[in-house]
Design a protein around this motif. Structure first.
Motif, mmCIF file in Angstrom:
data_model
loop_
_atom_site.group_PDB
_atom_site.id
_atom_site.type_symbol
_atom_site.label_atom_id
_atom_site.label_comp_id
_atom_site.label_asym_id
_atom_site.label_seq_id
_atom_site.Cartn_x
_atom_site.Cartn_y
_atom_site.Cartn_z
ATOM 1 N N TYR A 68 41.877 49.889 34.624
ATOM 2 C CA TYR A 68 41.398 50.917 33.699
ATOM 3 C C TYR A 68 42.413 51.195 32.595
ATOM 4 N N GLY A 69 41.910 51.140 31.357
ATOM 5 C CA GLY A 69 42.748 51.405 30.193
ATOM 6 C C GLY A 69 43.602 50.236 29.763
ATOM 7 N N GLN A 70 43.465 49.087 30.465
ATOM 8 C CA GLN A 70 44.283 47.904 30.150
ATOM 9 C C GLN A 70 43.365 46.689 30.105
ATOM 10 N N ASN A 71 42.585 46.582 29.044
ATOM 11 C CA ASN A 71 41.551 45.548 28.967
ATOM 12 C C ASN A 71 42.090 44.128 29.067
ATOM 13 N N GLU A 72 43.361 43.927 28.699
ATOM 14 C CA GLU A 72 43.912 42.572 28.723
ATOM 15 C C GLU A 72 44.055 42.028 30.148
ATOM 16 N N PHE A 73 43.978 42.925 31.146
ATOM 17 C CA PHE A 73 44.086 42.491 32.537
ATOM 18 C C PHE A 73 42.714 42.311 33.211
ATOM 19 N N ASN A 74 41.644 42.659 32.517
ATOM 20 C CA ASN A 74 40.312 42.590 33.117
ATOM 21 C C ASN A 74 39.823 41.146 33.157
ATOM 22 N N VAL A 75 39.314 40.725 34.319
ATOM 23 C CA VAL A 75 38.824 39.350 34.449
ATOM 24 C C VAL A 75 37.532 39.318 35.279
ATOM 25 N N GLN A 76 36.709 38.338 34.955
ATOM 26 C CA GLN A 76 35.575 37.963 35.797
ATOM 27 C C GLN A 76 35.840 36.541 36.249
ATOM 28 N N THR A 77 35.884 36.335 37.552
ATOM 29 C CA THR A 77 36.319 35.022 38.032
ATOM 30 C C THR A 77 35.679 34.688 39.367
ATOM 31 N N ARG A 78 35.823 33.422 39.738
ATOM 32 C CA ARG A 78 35.338 32.933 41.039
ATOM 33 C C ARG A 78 36.556 32.616 41.913
ATOM 34 N N VAL A 79 36.446 33.000 43.178
ATOM 35 C CA VAL A 79 37.536 32.671 44.105
ATOM 36 C C VAL A 79 37.572 31.152 44.286
ATOM 37 N N LYS A 80 38.738 30.567 44.066
ATOM 38 C CA LYS A 80 38.889 29.107 44.098
ATOM 39 C C LYS A 80 38.799 28.580 45.537
ATOM 40 N N PRO A 81 38.591 27.261 45.677
ATOM 41 C CA PRO A 81 38.521 26.669 47.031
ATOM 42 C C PRO A 81 39.745 26.964 47.894
ATOM 43 N N ASP A 82 40.930 27.158 47.248
ATOM 44 C CA ASP A 82 42.114 27.480 48.042
ATOM 45 C C ASP A 82 42.217 28.973 48.343
ATOM 46 N N GLY A 83 41.194 29.755 47.915
ATOM 47 C CA GLY A 83 41.157 31.187 48.229
ATOM 48 C C GLY A 83 41.859 32.074 47.230
ATOM 49 N N SER A 84 42.297 31.523 46.097
ATOM 50 C CA SER A 84 43.063 32.319 45.132
ATOM 51 C C SER A 84 42.255 32.622 43.885
#
Length: 284
Positions: A68-84
């Motif tokens: 919140y309040g820090q848009n540069e850290f906002n992400v939409q992502t998929r958990v990778k096969p290695d779990g990260s």
């Protein structure tokens, strides 16, 4: 003098009342504080003790991270096969095995430890549940993949699948992903609470077969095939068929089982899969 004494007594009484009121207020405040103490335990500690439960993230789950309040850290992502997952500046973060709460705590810790933010507020939400699901097939309302995002209980999964269709068997077969073993459960008894609900594991397969049928012919309102239920009798299937027709006789029942010839049966005869019940015409 009497009035003065009365006044002094009133003051003492009022003081005592105020003391009691203040004492009660303090007691209530202490009780309230004690009641709220568990809420002050850090979320991470609760998660480690097993008190916080929720969907455990795995590969291919889609998530959204908002700081919140820090848009540069906002992400939409998929958990990778290695779990990260990969976050801006802090890099790779292990998501597999965490809930959204514990992952948010980990991202918060990394942001603070790297001196990127002093006191960030992090929220994680799952947008697609792809890593943990069970397969539901056969005679259910909506066969397919059911994510274990809300509950892993058999009854809940069946309800989300639209329950067993009328043409489906009363029994459901669960094949365990871990060892391939099969469990057979009576769904009607499960719904009534007479059979213990069971927990499902990711990868389990649920199958509802076609119901075993008995067949009703002759002078009945609705001849045809009817699902066989445990303990079903001739009287039960006749009732499902709308009763004996105007020319039929409930006392003149024939039963054909397997390759044997038709024999006489009565209303209390218990039925087996594939039985053919024939309601004969009554004698005038």
């Amino acid at each position: 003098m009497a009035n003065i004494a009365h006044s002094e007594a009133g003051k003492k009484s009022g003081g005592a009342s105020r003391a009691v009121f203040v004492g009660a207020s303090r007691a209530a405040a202490i009780a309230g504080a004690l009641f709220l103490l568990p809420l002050a335990v850090p979320t991470t500690a609760l998660a480690q003790s097993g008190q916080v439960q929720g969907y455990v993230l795995g590969p291919n789950d889609n998530i959204t991270v908002v700081v919140y309040g820090q848009n540069e850290f906002n992400v939409q992502t998929r958990v990778k096969p290695d779990g990260s997952i990969v976050m801006p500046l802090i890099g790779k973060v292990q998501a597999q095995g965490k809930t959204v709460i514990t992952l948010a705590d980990e991202i918060t810790r990394r942001l603070v430890a790297g001196n990127y933010l002093k006191d960030p507020i992090v929220n994680v939400e799952v947008t697609e549940y792809n890593s943990k699901y069970v397969r539901v097939a056969g005679k259910v309302g909506v066969p397919g993949l059911v994510p274990l995002d809300r509950s892993n209980k058999l009854l809940d999964v069946l309800l989300r699948s639209g329950w067993v269709q009328p043409a489906g068997s009363q029994f459901i077969t669960i094949r365990r992903a871990a060892d391939g073993k099969e469990v057979r459960i009576n769904t009607e008894e499960l719904a009534r609470g007479n059979t213990a609900d069971i927990a499902l594991d990711p990868g389990d397969t649920l199958f509802v077969a076609d119901a075993e049928l008995v067949y009703l012919t002759g002078a009945v309102a609705r001849p045809g095939g009817y699902p066989l239920k445990p303990g079903m009798t001739v009287a039960d299937v006749i009732a499902q068929a709308g009763g004996v027709g105007p020319t039929g006789s409930s006392g003149r029942v024939g039963l054909k089982r397997g390759g044997a010839k038709e024999t006489d049966a009565d209303q209390q005869t218990k039925l087996e899969a594939g039985d053919v019940i024939h309601i004969r015409e009554r004698l005038f």
